[in-house]
Design a protein around this motif. Structure first.
Motif, mmCIF file in Angstrom:
data_model
loop_
_atom_site.group_PDB
_atom_site.id
_atom_site.type_symbol
_atom_site.label_atom_id
_atom_site.label_comp_id
_atom_site.label_asym_id
_atom_site.label_seq_id
_atom_site.Cartn_x
_atom_site.Cartn_y
_atom_site.Cartn_z
ATOM 1 N N ARG A 254 27.544 -8.349 59.845
ATOM 2 C CA ARG A 254 27.150 -8.187 57.833
ATOM 3 C C ARG A 254 28.435 -8.304 57.219
ATOM 4 N NH1 ARG A 254 23.045 -4.892 58.340
ATOM 5 N NH2 ARG A 254 22.142 -3.507 59.881
ATOM 6 N N GLN A 255 29.504 -8.885 57.382
ATOM 7 C CA GLN A 255 30.309 -9.090 56.675
ATOM 8 C C GLN A 255 30.262 -10.433 56.739
ATOM 9 O OE1 GLN A 255 34.415 -7.868 57.125
ATOM 10 N NE2 GLN A 255 35.460 -8.759 55.383
ATOM 11 N N ARG A 257 27.784 -12.251 57.553
ATOM 12 C CA ARG A 257 26.580 -13.036 56.573
ATOM 13 C C ARG A 257 26.501 -13.009 55.670
ATOM 14 N NH1 ARG A 257 20.191 -10.298 58.292
ATOM 15 N NH2 ARG A 257 19.588 -11.405 57.582
ATOM 16 N N SER A 258 27.045 -11.908 55.105
ATOM 17 C CA SER A 258 27.084 -12.155 53.658
ATOM 18 C C SER A 258 28.349 -13.389 52.964
ATOM 19 C CB SER A 258 27.889 -10.325 53.195
ATOM 20 O OG SER A 258 27.132 -9.365 53.146
ATOM 21 N N SER A 259 29.469 -13.006 53.782
ATOM 22 C CA SER A 259 29.989 -14.117 52.904
ATOM 23 C C SER A 259 29.287 -15.848 53.444
ATOM 24 C CB SER A 259 31.337 -14.011 54.242
ATOM 25 O OG SER A 259 31.078 -14.936 56.060
ATOM 26 N N VAL A 261 26.279 -16.234 52.944
ATOM 27 C CA VAL A 261 25.143 -16.399 52.258
ATOM 28 C C VAL A 261 25.617 -16.533 50.234
ATOM 29 C CG1 VAL A 261 23.964 -14.692 50.511
ATOM 30 C CG2 VAL A 261 23.483 -14.251 52.788
ATOM 31 N N GLU A 262 26.948 -15.534 50.430
ATOM 32 C CA GLU A 262 27.598 -16.628 48.900
ATOM 33 C C GLU A 262 28.618 -17.397 49.250
ATOM 34 O OE1 GLU A 262 31.225 -13.847 49.555
ATOM 35 O OE2 GLU A 262 29.456 -11.855 48.331
#
Length: 301
Positions: A254-255, A257-259, A261-262
């Motif tokens: 999840r981390q 994937r968030s990075s 997206v950012e």
């Protein structure tokens, strides 16, 4: 006497050729029936594009047997086997079929070009056929590369939910196979659930968990999946509980994937710069400047 002998030889030759063609036709029809029973039907082919759907019967019937008779077919198999697995096309195409697809489009695309040229009554130069043939040979590679990227993105989208479900199922007392079955039951059908199904089938027919996980990592060909499988293999080898490991892997995925997206959001401003300069700014300039130009022209009159 020579005439009768020649006629006899011609008759034998015709008989042998007819028998060979009939035998190949029967083998081809039998193979098609087996594939239809295995689920490779027109609806499945339609999901992979119109080019493959309408060209597959032709190159499988006439080009694939030639490719299968080549001496370097082993190199062809080694070159395309993993890419076909990563694209999820192993049930649709063999490596020999894929190379036959490439060869067929060298002629297929120019034929389409000539048909369109005649139908539209255009005067397109025939020199274009050379470039169209070259594009036809490389088109399957581009198409398969797009399928691989699409499938890998689909796997990563569904990975956090699947790992969370695996962790919850394992902590609830289910073993690894039962936990994966529970994930496939609760999750929506995707490329990841198909990979889990293949993994469970391999374990059920005798493969070890480590072998099945390595095969899944080889098929998907993603660093994140390779790390996931390697972690589970290491935990299984030392007998550690995989519940806490799966939770940690889920948080890590999840981390990541968030990075991603950012990072995509940070590059969006750069990507939109050129469309804005060439499309939006001229349109705004026309809207603002047009009334001033018209007023100046009317004033001069």
């Amino acid at each position: 006497m020579l005439m009768y002998a020649a006629l006899a030889l011609v008759g034998i030759a015709v008989f042998l050729v007819t028998s060979l063609v009939t035998q190949e036709e029967d083998e081809y029809k039998a193979q098609e029936k087996l594939e239809s029973g295995a689920g490779t039907d027109k609806e499945t082919l339609a999901q992979h594009g119109i080019v493959l759907r309408y060209s597959r019967p032709f190159f499988r019937r006439y080009v694939t047997p030639i490719v299968q008779s080549l001496k370097n077919k082993k190199k062809i198999r080694e070159k395309y086997k993993r890419n076909l697995a990563a694209a999820g096309l192993t049930d649709v195409l063999t490596p020999e079929d894929f190379f036959s697809f490439k060869l067929f489009l060298i002629i297929g695309f120019p034929i389409i070009f000539l048909a369109l040229r005649a139908f539209l009554e255009e005067t397109w130069p025939f020199n274009y056929m050379i470039f169209i043939s070259i594009f036809g040979f490389f088109y399957p590679d581009l198409w398969m590369k797009g399928k691989i990227q699409q499938r890998q993105a689909e796997v990563m989208r569904n990975m956090p939910f699947a790992v969370d479900m695996l962790a919850l199922s394992v902590e609830a007392g289910l073993d690894f196979i039962a936990a994966m079955a529970k994930v496939n039951e609760k999750a929506r059908p995707s490329a990841l659930t198909k990979e889990f199904e293949i993994l469970m089938k391999e374990i059920k027919i005798g493969a070890t968990r480590a072998e099945a996980l390595r095969n899944m990592a080889w098929r998907i060909d993603l660093i994140q999946i390779s790390s996931f499988c390697a972690t589970l293999i290491a935990a299984d080898s030392v007998g550690a509980s995989i519940g806490p490991i799966l939770k940690a892997l889920s948080a890590e995925i999840r981390q990541k994937r968030s990075s991603d997206v950012e990072k995509a959001g940070a590059t969006a401003a750069t990507k939109i710069l050129f469309p804005m300069l060439f499309l939006i700014v001229p349109a705004v300039f026309i809207i603002v400047a047009a009334p001033l130009v018209l007023e100046a022209l009317m004033g001069n009159k």
